[in-house]
Scaffold this motif. Structure first.
Motif, short mmCIF file in Angstrom:
data_model
loop_
_atom_site.label_atom_id
_atom_site.label_comp_id
_atom_site.label_asym_id
_atom_site.label_seq_id
_atom_site.Cartn_x
_atom_site.Cartn_y
_atom_site.Cartn_z
N SER A 1 0.84 -1.19 0.00
CA SER A 1 0.00 0.00 0.00
C SER A 1 0.88 1.24 0.00
CB SER A 1 -0.90 -0.01 1.24
OG SER A 1 -1.42 1.27 1.43
N ARG A 2 0.65 2.08 -0.98
CA ARG A 2 1.41 3.34 -1.00
C ARG A 2 0.42 4.48 -0.84
NH1 ARG A 2 3.96 0.11 -4.70
NH2 ARG A 2 6.13 -0.32 -4.23
N TRP A 3 -0.03 4.65 0.34
CA TRP A 3 -1.04 5.66 0.65
C TRP A 3 -0.69 6.24 1.99
CZ3 TRP A 3 -4.32 8.69 -1.46
CH2 TRP A 3 -5.38 9.24 -0.74
N LEU A 4 -0.48 7.54 2.05
CA LEU A 4 -0.10 8.16 3.31
C LEU A 4 -1.32 8.40 4.17
CD1 LEU A 4 2.43 10.92 2.11
CD2 LEU A 4 2.91 8.57 2.80
N ASN A 5 -1.18 8.17 5.46
CA ASN A 5 -2.30 8.51 6.34
C ASN A 5 -2.35 10.04 6.49
OD1 ASN A 5 -0.62 9.41 8.47
ND2 ASN A 5 -0.48 7.35 9.32
N TYR A 6 -3.38 10.55 7.14
CA TYR A 6 -3.59 12.00 7.13
C TYR A 6 -2.43 12.74 7.79
CZ TYR A 6 -4.79 12.74 12.02
OH TYR A 6 -4.74 12.86 13.38
N GLN B 1 0.36 12.94 5.36
CA GLN B 1 0.03 13.90 4.30
C GLN B 1 0.24 15.33 4.77
OE1 GLN B 1 -3.53 13.39 1.83
NE2 GLN B 1 -3.73 11.32 2.56
N LEU B 2 -0.18 15.60 6.01
CA LEU B 2 0.02 16.95 6.55
C LEU B 2 1.51 17.26 6.69
CD1 LEU B 2 -2.66 17.14 9.42
CD2 LEU B 2 -2.74 18.26 7.19
N ALA C 1 3.95 15.99 4.94
CA ALA C 1 4.51 16.16 3.60
C ALA C 1 4.24 17.57 3.09
CB ALA C 1 3.93 15.12 2.64
N ASP D 1 -4.36 17.50 15.67
CA ASP D 1 -3.31 16.99 14.77
C ASP D 1 -1.93 17.25 15.37
OD1 ASP D 1 -5.32 16.38 12.97
OD2 ASP D 1 -5.06 18.23 11.81
N MET E 1 -6.38 6.30 9.54
CA MET E 1 -7.31 7.37 9.15
C MET E 1 -6.68 8.18 8.01
SD MET E 1 -9.37 9.86 11.66
CE MET E 1 -8.26 11.14 12.13
N PHE F 1 7.29 7.54 -2.65
CA PHE F 1 6.15 7.64 -3.56
C PHE F 1 5.40 8.93 -3.28
CE2 PHE F 1 5.07 5.13 0.15
CZ PHE F 1 3.88 5.69 0.57
#
Lengths: 316, 413
Positions: free
Chosen positions: A17-22, A25-26, A28, A207, B1, B280
């Motif tokens: 899985s190449r998906w950042l969690n929230y 993402q913040l 980054a 956050d 999340m 990525f």
């Protein structure tokens, strides 16, 4: 495969899985903003208050520029009403990261410019910081000042850009903001103007706390429950200190408290708490039904547009 | 999340602010003191109810006039997702604000007043959403309470909108009948519109899949900053800091530096000072290369096998955002992520009517909020992709060098 039989991103890359969690993402987004500042400006500075938001900024900047040296000086606009714990923390942090620290005192500005000291029981110099800040920007010719403002803090902040241009008087003009599209930041300014940059604009209080917890970022001790002598004033708890003296009719007591924000001793209220660890603090923040500024800042209660007015005058 | 960024499009009368207020209020993201401030500012209302719209209007002028002027960002969290709402004004004179808010959104909520159905504004908002390639569209048919929660009214609007969706080739449209004022189908299912079998709005927002919106196929990276510590133990260190805009980069990848057209190999990748095997989109990274090539801010590092277009002349749609009009032949700076190039708007081909998608000849200059197709000549080559193919590398802005303001959004073609 998903339910429609379509290949998902994960399938195409061998189940990974190449998906950042929230949170990632913040982070980054903030690192991207920091690098834009370093790339676009000649004399940027990081406005450092000693609070959790500016400590988080320092942590993000270290990540953005590692292993290079810390590329901005830390600027502390010192009201003279600091929590001693925050000052000690500041000095230790600066030494650890090898950054340059610039301190300019509101006290000196008051003397030089013959400003009138605030009066009253809680004589906050918070508003006077604007004078010292603008003088400091001029003295060092800073073209960008990075701040820890967040859009969730307050309604006027919710409209501010990540790159927010201020005129020669340091003023924010909410009606003349530049469109800010995609992740493209236009930091071009004329001489004398400066840009306030808010890399954690899209973070909320929770956050920040979650990030501090997951990154194990050290904080000044006053963010955790400790015993302190406080005055109860209109439902808020204000620590007694050399700047805030109780009068005869004050209800003074010793309570277990922590701080949700760290501003001046004269304008920051404590909350009653027994949360001694980050986990306990985060749980309390999740459970709270009162906003950060509403609970802990004495200075924002004056009018509905208090923050908008101060920002127009050149405040952080 | 995870995180979902969405924009709400609608105007004063569609109940947009009320919808956002309702989402925040019913999902318990409004705190006591904010509610008290709200009650203080609405105490003059005759019926004594709280005006949820006031939660979102931040500037004094907006509160006084009861309108939204600028894009505001709102945050709320449910146990499933964190949400960032770009709350943008919907009136035609604020098209630039809507484009600004839409540029980072992966979902758009288009509000329709059930009494009026699909109107010019609905079309305009949909066109802007489709120009900016927002992947998910929700049509919220509001004020159902004012049409007796009629299923027929709802179905007629759905049928009308389907025609718009077809014309614009919108990929995925979801319809929800709501009443923002009364809270029907926002956070809780309507007890009146039992004929509606779909999810309520918040459920949909929590569940819509956004993972596949990111592109992991075409690898794009632009240098933002060169890290050179020049200390004793790191005196040969030279790392290119930037963000993976799309795709994946691995140690050992054959890459080409653009616009120089120099080939080399990735020798090391770091994030936050730690070496990693791959990065990525949208991770920040520091890339190290085998050869000593002159690389500076704004240069692209792409995989040799899959390269973007490199050109000195580009076709683009310009969304004009400046009070000062655009004249053919005007010079600007084009800012393409971290790359700045001098640009001349050489030829303005046509004006795109954002209400109808029709093309019109440009007779005078191009004014604020107008969208035109133009040919732009650049002083240096640009490595880009068509916005339709890869938005992150097909977007740019024009800067007026005399005022320094952002004058246009640029969608490269």
């Amino acid at each position: 495969m998903n339910e429609n039989g379509k290949m998902t991103v994960a399938d195409k890359n061998l189940g990974k899985s190449r998906w950042l969690n929230y949170m990632e993402q913040l982070e980054a987004e903030s690192i991207h903003v920091f690098r834009e500042v370093a790339g676009q400006f000649e004399r940027p500075a990081l406005l450092f208050s000693g609070g959790k938001d500016s400590i988080t900024l320092v942590h993000l900047a270290l990540k953005a520029f590692s292993p290079g040296k810390f590329p901005f000086p830390l600027v502390h606009i010192d009201t003279g009403h600091n929590f001693p714990e925050a000052l000690a923390f500041r000095d230790k942090l600066v030494e650890e990261i090898g950054a340059e620290l610039i301190v300019r005192k509101v006290e000196d500005t008051i003397k030089q410019r013959r400003l009138t000291e605030p009066k009253g029981k809680f004589p906050s110099r918070n508003w006077l910081q604007t004078y010292t800040l603008l003088d400091t920007i001029e003295e060092f010719e800073f073209d960008a000042c990075i701040g820890g403002g967040r859009r969730d803090e307050e309604k006027a902040r919710a409209k501010e850009r990540i790159f927010s241009v201020r005129d020669e008087f340091g003023q924010w003009n909410p009606k003349l903001q530049r469109p800010e599209l995609w992740n493209i930041y236009n930091g071009r300014i004329h001489k004398g103007e400066n840009v306030r940059v808010f890399p954690i604009s899209n973070w909320t209080e929770l956050d920040i706390w979650n990030y501090i917890r997951s990154e194990k970022i050290p904080l000044p001790s006053i963010y955790f429950a400790h015993e302190r002598e406080v005055i109860e004033h209109e439902g808020q708890l204000i620590a007694t200190s050399e700047y805030v003296r109780p009068s005869a009719d004050d209800a003074v007591s010793v309570k277990s408290v922590r701080y949700r924000t760290v501003g001046d001793m004269t304008c920051t209220a404590a909350v009653e708490s027994y949360a001694k660890t980050l986990d306990e603090v985060v749980n309390e923040i999740i459970a709270t039904r009162i906003s950060e500024r509403g609970e802990t800042r004495i200075d924002d209660k004056v009018t509905e547009a208090a923050m908008e007015d101060r920002k127009k005058d050149g405040y952080f | 999340m995870d995180l979902l960024r969405f924009i709400t499009a609608g105007s004063v009368d569609d109940g947009k602010s009320t919808l956002i207020g309702r989402l925040l209020y019913d999902s318990k993201n409004i705190l006591i003191d904010q509610l008290e401030a709200l009650e203080r500012s609405t105490k003059n209302r005759d019926d004594g109810s709280v005006d949820l719209a006031l939660l979102t209007d931040g500037l004094r002028a907006e509160r006084e006039q009861g309108i939204t002027i600028d894009v505001a960002y709102r945050y709320f969290t449910t146990p499933k997702r964190k949400f960032i709402i770009a709350d943008a004004p919907g009136h035609v004179q604020y098209t630039r604000n809507m484009i600004t808010g839409a540029s980072n959104a992966s979902l758009i909520i288009i509000l329709i007043d059930a009494r009026h159905g699909v109107v010019e504004q609905t079309r305009r908002h949909s066109i802007i959403g489709s120009l900016l390639r927002i992947p998910h569209v929700v049509v919220a048919i509001n004020k159902m309470d004012l049409v007796d929660y009629s299923k027929d009214v709802y179905e007629k609007i759905v049928a009308d909108y389907e025609l718009v969706a077809k014309q614009l080739e919108l990929p995925e449209v979801t319809y929800v009948p709501i009443s923002a004022l009364r809270g029907d189908n926002i956070v809780d299912k309507s007890t009146v519109m039992t004929w509606y079998e779909g999810n309520c709005l918040l459920e949909f927002l929590e569940e819509v899949k956004v993972e596949s919106d990111i592109n992991l196929e075409n690898s794009r990276f632009q240098v933002q900053y060169v890290i050179r510590p020049q200390t004793e133990d790191l005196h040969d260190y030279r790392g290119y800091a930037g963000k993976v805009m799309s795709g994946i980069y691995r140690k050992g990848d054959q890459v080409t530096i653009l616009p120089q057209h120099k080939e080399t190999t990735i020798t090391k990748i770091e994030t936050a000072g730690k070496e990693v095997d791959e990065v990525f989109c949208p991770q920040p990274a520091v890339i190290h290369l085998e050869h000593d090539i002159d690389i500076s801010r704004g240069d692209s590092i792409v995989k040799t096998e899959d390269q973007p277009v490199v050109a000195n002349e580009v076709d683009a749609l310009l969304c004009w955002m400046d009070e000062k009009p655009l004249l053919q032949g005007n010079k600007y700076l084009l800012l393409h992520n971290s790359r700045v190039v001098r640009a001349i708007v050489k030829q303005i081909e046509y004006k795109l009517d954002v209400n109808s998608l029709e093309h019109f000849p440009v007779e005078e200059d191009v004014k604020l909020n107008e969208v035109v197709k133009a040919k732009i000549k650049l002083a240096a080559p640009l490595a880009y992709d068509a916005y339709k193919k890869l938005a992150c590398n097909g977007s740019a802005v024009l800067i007026d060098e005399t005022s320094n303001t952002t004058a246009a959004a640029v969608l490269l073609q």
